[in-house]
Design an enzyme around this catalytic site. Structure first.
Site, PDB file in Angstrom:
ATOM      1  N   HIS A 227      44.991  83.687  63.177  1.00 58.42           N
ATOM      2  CA  HIS A 227      45.653  84.820  63.852  1.00 58.42           C
ATOM      3  C   HIS A 227      44.703  85.485  64.857  1.00 58.42           C
ATOM      4  O   HIS A 227      45.145  85.940  65.913  1.00 58.42           O
ATOM      5  CB  HIS A 227      46.099  85.876  62.839  1.00 58.42           C
ATOM      6  CG  HIS A 227      47.448  85.616  62.242  1.00 58.42           C
ATOM      7  ND1 HIS A 227      48.599  85.535  63.000  1.00 58.42           N
ATOM      8  CD2 HIS A 227      47.835  85.441  60.958  1.00 58.42           C
ATOM      9  CE1 HIS A 227      49.649  85.323  62.193  1.00 58.42           C
ATOM     10  NE2 HIS A 227      49.208  85.254  60.954  1.00 58.42           N
TER      11      HIS A 227
ATOM     12  N   HIS B 263      44.444  80.579  57.624  1.00 54.50           N
ATOM     13  CA  HIS B 263      45.641  81.110  58.284  1.00 54.50           C
ATOM     14  C   HIS B 263      45.336  82.445  58.972  1.00 54.50           C
ATOM     15  O   HIS B 263      45.700  82.652  60.136  1.00 54.50           O
ATOM     16  CB  HIS B 263      46.749  81.260  57.227  1.00 54.50           C
ATOM     17  CG  HIS B 263      48.022  81.850  57.722  1.00 54.50           C
ATOM     18  ND1 HIS B 263      49.220  81.168  57.735  1.00 54.50           N
ATOM     19  CD2 HIS B 263      48.301  83.082  58.234  1.00 54.50           C
ATOM     20  CE1 HIS B 263      50.170  81.955  58.244  1.00 54.50           C
ATOM     21  NE2 HIS B 263      49.645  83.122  58.534  1.00 54.50           N
ATOM     22  N   GLU B 264      44.652  83.336  58.251  1.00 54.68           N
ATOM     23  CA  GLU B 264      44.377  84.667  58.817  1.00 54.68           C
ATOM     24  C   GLU B 264      43.378  84.585  59.971  1.00 54.68           C
ATOM     25  O   GLU B 264      43.536  85.294  60.983  1.00 54.68           O
ATOM     26  CB  GLU B 264      43.882  85.634  57.731  1.00 54.68           C
ATOM     27  CG  GLU B 264      44.844  85.874  56.571  1.00 54.68           C
ATOM     28  CD  GLU B 264      46.278  86.132  56.981  1.00 54.68           C
ATOM     29  OE1 GLU B 264      46.507  86.724  58.054  1.00 54.68           O
ATOM     30  OE2 GLU B 264      47.188  85.735  56.231  1.00 54.68           O
TER      31      GLU B 264
ATOM     32  N   GLN C  37      48.738  91.489  63.601  1.00 52.73           N
ATOM     33  CA  GLN C  37      50.080  91.576  63.024  1.00 52.73           C
ATOM     34  C   GLN C  37      50.569  93.005  62.859  1.00 52.73           C
ATOM     35  O   GLN C  37      51.752  93.233  62.604  1.00 52.73           O
ATOM     36  CB  GLN C  37      50.125  90.865  61.666  1.00 52.73           C
ATOM     37  CG  GLN C  37      49.892  89.360  61.789  1.00 52.73           C
ATOM     38  CD  GLN C  37      50.002  88.694  60.446  1.00 52.73           C
ATOM     39  OE1 GLN C  37      49.045  88.677  59.681  1.00 52.73           O
ATOM     40  NE2 GLN C  37      51.170  88.171  60.116  1.00 52.73           N
TER      41      GLN C  37
ATOM     42  N   GLY D 276      48.018  87.942  52.742  1.00 49.62           N
ATOM     43  CA  GLY D 276      47.019  88.088  53.793  1.00 49.62           C
ATOM     44  C   GLY D 276      47.641  88.726  55.016  1.00 49.62           C
ATOM     45  O   GLY D 276      48.867  88.673  55.202  1.00 49.62           O
TER      46      GLY D 276
ATOM     47  N   CYS E 162      54.490  82.836  57.243  1.00 46.79           N
ATOM     48  CA  CYS E 162      53.755  83.896  57.919  1.00 46.79           C
ATOM     49  C   CYS E 162      54.669  85.100  58.043  1.00 46.79           C
ATOM     50  O   CYS E 162      55.841  84.953  58.389  1.00 46.79           O
ATOM     51  CB  CYS E 162      53.326  83.411  59.304  1.00 46.79           C
ATOM     52  SG  CYS E 162      52.476  84.673  60.270  1.00 46.79           S
ATOM     53  N   LEU E 163      54.121  86.269  57.760  1.00 43.39           N
ATOM     54  CA  LEU E 163      54.926  87.489  57.857  1.00 43.39           C
ATOM     55  C   LEU E 163      55.380  87.747  59.288  1.00 43.39           C
ATOM     56  O   LEU E 163      56.313  88.514  59.514  1.00 43.39           O
ATOM     57  CB  LEU E 163      54.127  88.688  57.325  1.00 43.39           C
ATOM     58  CG  LEU E 163      53.761  88.625  55.828  1.00 43.39           C
ATOM     59  CD1 LEU E 163      52.802  89.753  55.464  1.00 43.39           C
ATOM     60  CD2 LEU E 163      55.010  88.667  54.955  1.00 43.39           C
TER      61      LEU E 163
HETATM   62 NI    NI Z   1      50.421  84.874  59.306  1.00 44.60          NI
END
Ligand code: NI
Length: 195
Positions: A155, A151-152, A51, A46, A109-110
């Site tokens: 963000h 989660h997304e 991001q 995701g 998380c990236l």
């Molecule tokens: Ni994330």
């Protein structure tokens, strides 16, 4: 495309709604294409527009990688409640938590590269919005895909999983992989909490 890391203010801002008459613009279409490409290259399941540095309410999700699925044991898949999720692009997503049931599992998380921690999330959600063509999206998700969606969407409100994590369970991804080779998640959790 580099993924913005924690500490950049763009990750802490409330992202702006995409005006629907801007959806077809080259800027928005290119942004969505970049997000998909960046998510796949990471690889991740995701990604939210902040991001990649754009404070707009767009998320992409996909958990359909043959290699990853082939490498995953049935036990791990069941433990995660993981199920395949074909590519979803959701613009201006609205998430609704369904029911009282929650699940705790490790997530990462990236934008917080290299770490994992346990986060409690709703087991089921409804996710609504429009796709990249402006067609309505209305998904009912459970298990791992429900976690990805929560989660997304976080963000887009300037939240990271670290704001919701059970902090005693924070671990590097490398350490978690080592733990996991030998033990189920519940034991990993107890061991991390015990210090
Ligand atoms: Ni994330």
């Amino acid at each position: 495309m580099d993924i913005v890391q924690a500490g950049d203010p763009v990750l802490r801002r409330r992202a702006t709604e995409v005006p629907l008459d801007a959806l077809a613009s080259p800027f928005v279409q290119q942004l969505i294409a970049t997000m998909i490409q960046t998510m796949r290259a990471a690889p991740g399941v995701g990604l939210a527009a902040p991001q990649v540095g754009e404070s707009l309410r767009i998320i992409v999700m996909e958990d359909d990688d043959e290699t990853q699925w082939a490498a995953m044991s049935d036990a791990r898949r069941l433990e995660l409640g993981r199920r395949r999720l074909v590519l979803q692009v959701v613009v201006n997503p609205v998430i609704e938590l369904l029911g009282e049931e929650t699940e705790e599992f490790f997530e990462g998380c990236l934008s917080v590269d290299g770490y994992r921690a346990i986060v409690r999330r709703a087991a089921r959600v409804r996710l609504a919005g429009v796709d990249e063509k402006g067609e309505p999206v209305n998904l009912e998700l459970e298990g791992w895909p429900a976690r990805i969606a929560q989660h997304e969407c976080d963000h887009l409100d300037g939240l990271l999983y670290v704001d919701r994590m059970h902090s005693l369970t924070l671990t590097t991804a490398a350490n978690l992989d080592r733990w996991w080779k030998a033990r189920p998640a519940e034991e990993v959790r107890r061991a991390l909490e015990a210090g």
